[in-house]
Design a protein around this motif. Structure first.
Motif, PDB file in Angstrom:
ATOM      1  N   ALA A  39      73.430 117.294  79.156  1.00 35.64           N
ATOM      2  CA  ALA A  39      71.955 117.719  79.466  1.00 35.64           C
ATOM      3  C   ALA A  39      71.470 117.090  80.371  1.00 35.64           C
ATOM      4  N   TYR A  40      72.012 116.332  81.432  1.00 35.73           N
ATOM      5  CA  TYR A  40      70.974 116.040  83.162  1.00 35.73           C
ATOM      6  C   TYR A  40      70.954 116.989  83.429  1.00 35.73           C
ATOM      7  N   PHE A  41      71.385 118.418  83.212  1.00 40.36           N
ATOM      8  CA  PHE A  41      71.406 119.411  84.272  1.00 40.36           C
ATOM      9  C   PHE A  41      70.828 120.232  83.368  1.00 40.36           C
ATOM     10  N   LEU A  42      70.363 120.354  82.002  1.00 40.47           N
ATOM     11  CA  LEU A  42      70.337 121.637  81.407  1.00 40.47           C
ATOM     12  C   LEU A  42      68.271 121.187  81.492  1.00 40.47           C
ATOM     13  N   ASP A  44      64.917 119.585  81.697  1.00 36.46           N
ATOM     14  CA  ASP A  44      63.428 119.492  82.607  1.00 36.46           C
ATOM     15  C   ASP A  44      62.557 118.696  82.692  1.00 36.46           C
ATOM     16  N   SER A  45      62.567 117.443  81.566  1.00 38.36           N
ATOM     17  CA  SER A  45      62.249 116.484  81.066  1.00 38.36           C
ATOM     18  C   SER A  45      63.350 114.943  80.608  1.00 38.36           C
ATOM     19  N   PHE A  47      62.006 113.846  78.262  1.00 34.47           N
ATOM     20  CA  PHE A  47      62.303 113.657  76.486  1.00 34.47           C
ATOM     21  C   PHE A  47      63.468 115.062  76.124  1.00 34.47           C
ATOM     22  N   VAL A  48      63.728 115.927  76.797  1.00 30.56           N
ATOM     23  CA  VAL A  48      64.176 117.286  76.421  1.00 30.56           C
ATOM     24  C   VAL A  48      65.908 116.282  76.524  1.00 30.56           C
ATOM     25  N   PHE A  49      65.683 115.633  77.375  1.00 26.66           N
ATOM     26  CA  PHE A  49      67.119 114.869  77.809  1.00 26.66           C
ATOM     27  C   PHE A  49      67.559 113.917  76.205  1.00 26.66           C
ATOM     28  N   LEU A  50      65.974 113.034  76.550  1.00 23.28           N
ATOM     29  CA  LEU A  50      66.712 112.256  74.928  1.00 23.28           C
ATOM     30  C   LEU A  50      66.714 113.055  73.682  1.00 23.28           C
ATOM     31  N   LEU A  51      66.287 114.334  73.910  1.00 19.37           N
ATOM     32  CA  LEU A  51      66.464 114.855  72.729  1.00 19.37           C
ATOM     33  C   LEU A  51      67.767 115.830  72.222  1.00 19.37           C
ATOM     34  N   LEU A  52      68.516 116.042  73.528  1.00 18.16           N
ATOM     35  CA  LEU A  52      69.699 116.647  73.591  1.00 18.16           C
ATOM     36  C   LEU A  52      70.590 115.268  73.094  1.00 18.16           C
ATOM     37  N   THR A  53      70.463 114.511  73.759  1.00 16.05           N
ATOM     38  CA  THR A  53      71.509 112.887  73.650  1.00 16.05           C
ATOM     39  C   THR A  53      71.444 112.246  72.331  1.00 16.05           C
ATOM     40  N   PHE A 114      67.740 129.060  80.450  1.00 17.54           N
ATOM     41  CA  PHE A 114      68.022 130.463  80.428  1.00 17.54           C
ATOM     42  C   PHE A 114      67.579 131.738  80.703  1.00 17.54           C
ATOM     43  N   GLY A 115      66.005 131.769  80.249  1.00 12.49           N
ATOM     44  CA  GLY A 115      65.315 132.188  79.970  1.00 12.49           C
ATOM     45  C   GLY A 115      65.530 133.461  78.682  1.00 12.49           C
ATOM     46  N   LEU A 116      66.203 133.548  77.950  1.00 15.52           N
ATOM     47  CA  LEU A 116      65.828 134.334  76.885  1.00 15.52           C
ATOM     48  C   LEU A 116      66.086 133.522  75.741  1.00 15.52           C
TER      49      LEU A 116
END
Length: 120
Positions: A39-42, A44-45, A47-53, A114-116
């Motif tokens: 999650a840390y690698f993926l 970009d913010s 917010f996204v880290f908190l969303l994933l975890t 990954f731009g998909l």
């Protein structure tokens, strides 16, 4: 202060129980721990880290609630009863829905990374 300590102790007891006795919770907890660096690698913010975890924490929380519901049903009756089957099935469905939600969130973030999946 005693109330806070008792609440913490009760929470710890519940967590200890599911770790020792519930294979599904152990699997989901292992996925959560392995997913933290991913999650840390993926992300970009923050917010996204908190969303994933957070999506995985919701899975763990729902699994805890399902385990509690199943224990309550078993304490009420070991007989085959439609109401107990429905309660247990609904608890299981809640877990399945949160796992699906977490999967959609993770796949969306990965696809975007990954731009998909272009951002609108």
């Amino acid at each position: 202060m005693n109330r806070i300590l008792n609440a913490f102790r009760n929470s710890w007891n519940g967590l200890s129980h599911v770790i020792r006795n519930e294979a599904a919770f152990r699997q989901e907890a292992a996925i959560f721990l392995v997913s933290l660096p991913v999650a840390y690698f993926l992300a970009d913010s923050v917010f996204v880290f908190l969303l994933l975890t957070g999506s995985l924490v919701i899975v763990l929380t729902t699994e805890l609630m399902n385990t509690g519901l199943e224990a309550l049903c078993d304490a009420l009756s070991r007989e085959t009863r439609d109401e107990i089957r429905i309660a247990k099935d609904c608890g299981s469905a809640a877990v399945a829905l949160t796992i699906t939600l977490a999967g959609v969130i993770w796949l969306s973030v990965i696809a975007q990374k990954f731009g998909l999946l272009p951002l609108p």
